[in-house]
Design an enzyme around this catalytic site. Structure first.
Site, PDB file in Angstrom:
ATOM      1  N   LYS A 112       0.820  -1.217   0.000  1.00  0.00           N
ATOM      2  CA  LYS A 112       0.000   0.000   0.000  1.00  0.00           C
ATOM      3  C   LYS A 112       0.854   1.269   0.000  1.00  0.00           C
ATOM      4  CE  LYS A 112      -4.208  -2.063   1.628  1.00  0.00           C
ATOM      5  NZ  LYS A 112      -3.717  -3.461   1.706  1.00  0.00           N
TER       6      LYS A 112
HETATM    7  C1  LIG Z   1      -4.309  -4.556   0.914  1.00  0.00           C
HETATM    8  C2  LIG Z   1      -3.491  -5.784   0.770  1.00  0.00           C
HETATM    9  C3  LIG Z   1      -3.820  -6.803  -0.167  1.00  0.00           C
HETATM   10  C4  LIG Z   1      -5.063  -6.741  -1.047  1.00  0.00           C
HETATM   11  O1  LIG Z   1      -5.021  -5.747  -2.037  1.00  0.00           O
HETATM   12  P1  LIG Z   1      -6.373  -5.242  -2.729  1.00  0.00           P
HETATM   13  O2  LIG Z   1      -5.973  -4.087  -3.572  1.00  0.00           O
HETATM   14  O3  LIG Z   1      -7.279  -4.835  -1.595  1.00  0.00           O
HETATM   15  O4  LIG Z   1      -6.929  -6.363  -3.512  1.00  0.00           O
HETATM   16  C5  LIG Z   1      -2.978  -7.899  -0.254  1.00  0.00           C
HETATM   17  N1  LIG Z   1      -1.896  -8.040   0.536  1.00  0.00           N
HETATM   18  C6  LIG Z   1      -1.559  -7.097   1.447  1.00  0.00           C
HETATM   19  C7  LIG Z   1      -0.363  -7.318   2.314  1.00  0.00           C
HETATM   20  C8  LIG Z   1      -2.327  -5.939   1.602  1.00  0.00           C
HETATM   21  O5  LIG Z   1      -1.975  -5.015   2.518  1.00  0.00           O
END
Ligand SMILES: *Cc1c(COP(=O)(O)O)cnc(C)c1O
Length: 466
Positions: A112
């Site tokens: 993120k």
């Molecule tokens: C948010 C997240 C995901 C999922 O991503 P999306 O865009 O919500 O599908 C997968 N792995 C981690 C570690 C995350 O923080």
């Protein structure tokens, strides 16, 4: 570039307005009116560029005249300068034609950061220009809070207040938030659980006086700029493995469908993608949809890959809009059925041409995959990445096409699951090893909306600036 709502009834906006608005007024999500197109020569030309330069080049068409190319170039340089690996998003080889895209070299060790680091700078730039400030309020069960705090720390136009359930986030997760000591960052430990925190944030959004007075904004996972920023690494990694001369497949650990939707966007923009594999844990609404055409809510079942524990995927509506030729009335109708009947079905014929495949991975399979990956490749992977590896292997159609699994978190973010699977406790990377020696700042508050509101009112600079 102009942006339209998936439901077709909200005003058409430019980039600046879309970043600051988040959710569309008709309840839909904003999408670019058309996908920018990159030729094979454009894509080949990415090969010599730094990550920040590639981002500036690929994203420029989305900005219209909201931000000058020179200003945006500065932003990508600053955002990706905060990553601990020079390549920003490096690739490593796991097996013959199998690769790992390392998305965890940002300040909070999860993917993120790639989008939020840029979003924090966009907010600051666009707000400062308007002479405005916002107050960001959010609830976190661990991960999103720290990425949002890192993205907003020290930003002049933004104050950020993050509520977490006291004693119910891991020590690493809490310290990643509470050791950020910038004056505009406020951590609130609520005497309650995550649902209590989330209910208070909702209540603050529904209190329109409070919301207007403080210009309250969300750490929005549906903000277009977050999806946009994620498009870049599909291109840069694809090119490093031979695109556009050959097609690449990606396996993406998925929850809210933001990350894998960015891969879909990359393919619409010209990157040759053979398969996009949607990998879910046992909260598998997406996997069920791509295999049956039925999109139906189910309760959330907590797992060892908690960032994918979702009931419905908030970004999925963007894909539906494309599936229905941007027919806003059709999308509104489907979303109404999701609310009223708990689900809807899409004819499989609409999915026949799609590059998507999907599968799920249960808890035992996740642990076994972490163990097997260590045995076969001497690498520790986090549980989210393991879900991607397991489902990628299951859904892959052609082993002569490179398969890239997106590694969305550093294993040290989820040490308990990794230790359980392997007997090895993953270490934090060097630059974070003093996390447990750093000073913390946080405020304990009761599970009481009035106490939280007055805490925020006393501190938000929009009310208290000199
Ligand atoms: C948010 C997240 C995901 C999922 O991503 P999306 O865009 O919500 O599908 C997968 N792995 C981690 C570690 C995350 O923080």
């Amino acid at each position: 570039m102009r942006y339209i709502s998936t439901r077709g009834k909200a005003p058409v906006l430019n980039f600046e307005e879309v970043v600051l608005t988040g959710l569309a007024r008709d309840g839909g999500l904003y999408l670019p009116e058309s996908w920018p197109q990159f030729s094979t020569d454009d894509i080949r030309g990415l090969a010599g560029k730094s990550y920040a330069d590639a981002a500036a080049f690929l994203l420029q068409p989305f900005l219209g005249d909201s931000i000058s190319p020179a200003d945006f170039r500065e932003m990508t340089k600053k955002a990706y300068g905060a990553f601990s690996h020079r390549a920003v998003v490096p690739v490593s080889q796991l097996g013959s034609n199998e690769f790992l895209m390392e998305l965890y070299h940002g300040p909070t060790l999860a993917f993120k950061d790639v989008a939020l680091q840029l979003l924090g700078l966009l907010y600051d730039h666009l707000l400062a220009r308007r002479g405005k400030r916002v107050t960001i309020v959010g609830a976190t069960s661990g991960d999103t809070g720290s990425a949002a705090i890192e993205a907003c720390r020290g930003r002049d136009a933004v104050d950020i207040f993050i509520l977490h359930p006291k004693g119910r986030v891991s020590d690493v997760q809490r310290r990643q938030m509470t050791t950020v000591l910038d004056a505009n960052v406020h951590n609130i430990a609520v005497e309650g659980d995550f649902d209590d925190c989330q209910a208070m944030v909702k209540a603050m959004f529904n209190d329109h006086d409070f919301r207007d007075e403080l210009a309250v904004s969300a750490v929005n996972s549906i903000n277009w700029a977050r999806v946009m920023a994620q498009i870049v690494y599909y291109f840069t990694v694809g090119v490093s493995l031979g695109a556009p001369s050959r097609a690449i497949s990606f396996s993406v650990p998925s929850g809210n469908f933001g990350d894998v939707y960015a891969g879909y966007a990359a393919s619409r923009m010209g990157l040759p993608v053979e398969q996009l594999i949607v990998a879910t844990n046992r909260n598998d609404i997406l996997s069920r949809f791509f295999n049956s055409g039925e999109y139906r809510k189910a309760g959330v079942d907590p797992t060892i890959s908690p960032s994918m524990d979702i009931q419905v995927s908030s970004n999925f509506e963007r894909f539906l809009a494309d599936l229905y030729g941007r027919d806003g009335a059709a999308v509104s109708d489907l979303m109404r059925r999701l609310d009223n009947d708990g689900g809807f079905s899409v004819e499989m014929s609409r999915l026949n041409e799609s590059i998507f495949s999907a599968g799920r991975c249960d808890e035992e399979e996740t642990l076994a995959t972490i163990g097997r990956t260590l045995e076969e490749t001497e690498r520790l992977v986090d549980p989210h990445t393991a879900v991607g590896l397991f489902v990628g292997d299951k859904c892959r159609k052609d082993s002569s096409t490179p398969l890239v699994t997106l590694s969305t978190a550093h294993p040290a973010k989820f040490p308990d699951a990794v230790e359980k699977a392997t007997g090895e406790r993953p270490k934090l990377p060097k630059h974070m090893q003093n996390l447990f020696g750093r000073k913390e700042r946080l405020t304990d508050l009761p599970n009481d909306i009035d106490a939280v509101k007055s805490f925020i009112k006393e501190r938000a600079r929009i009310l208290n600036a000199a």
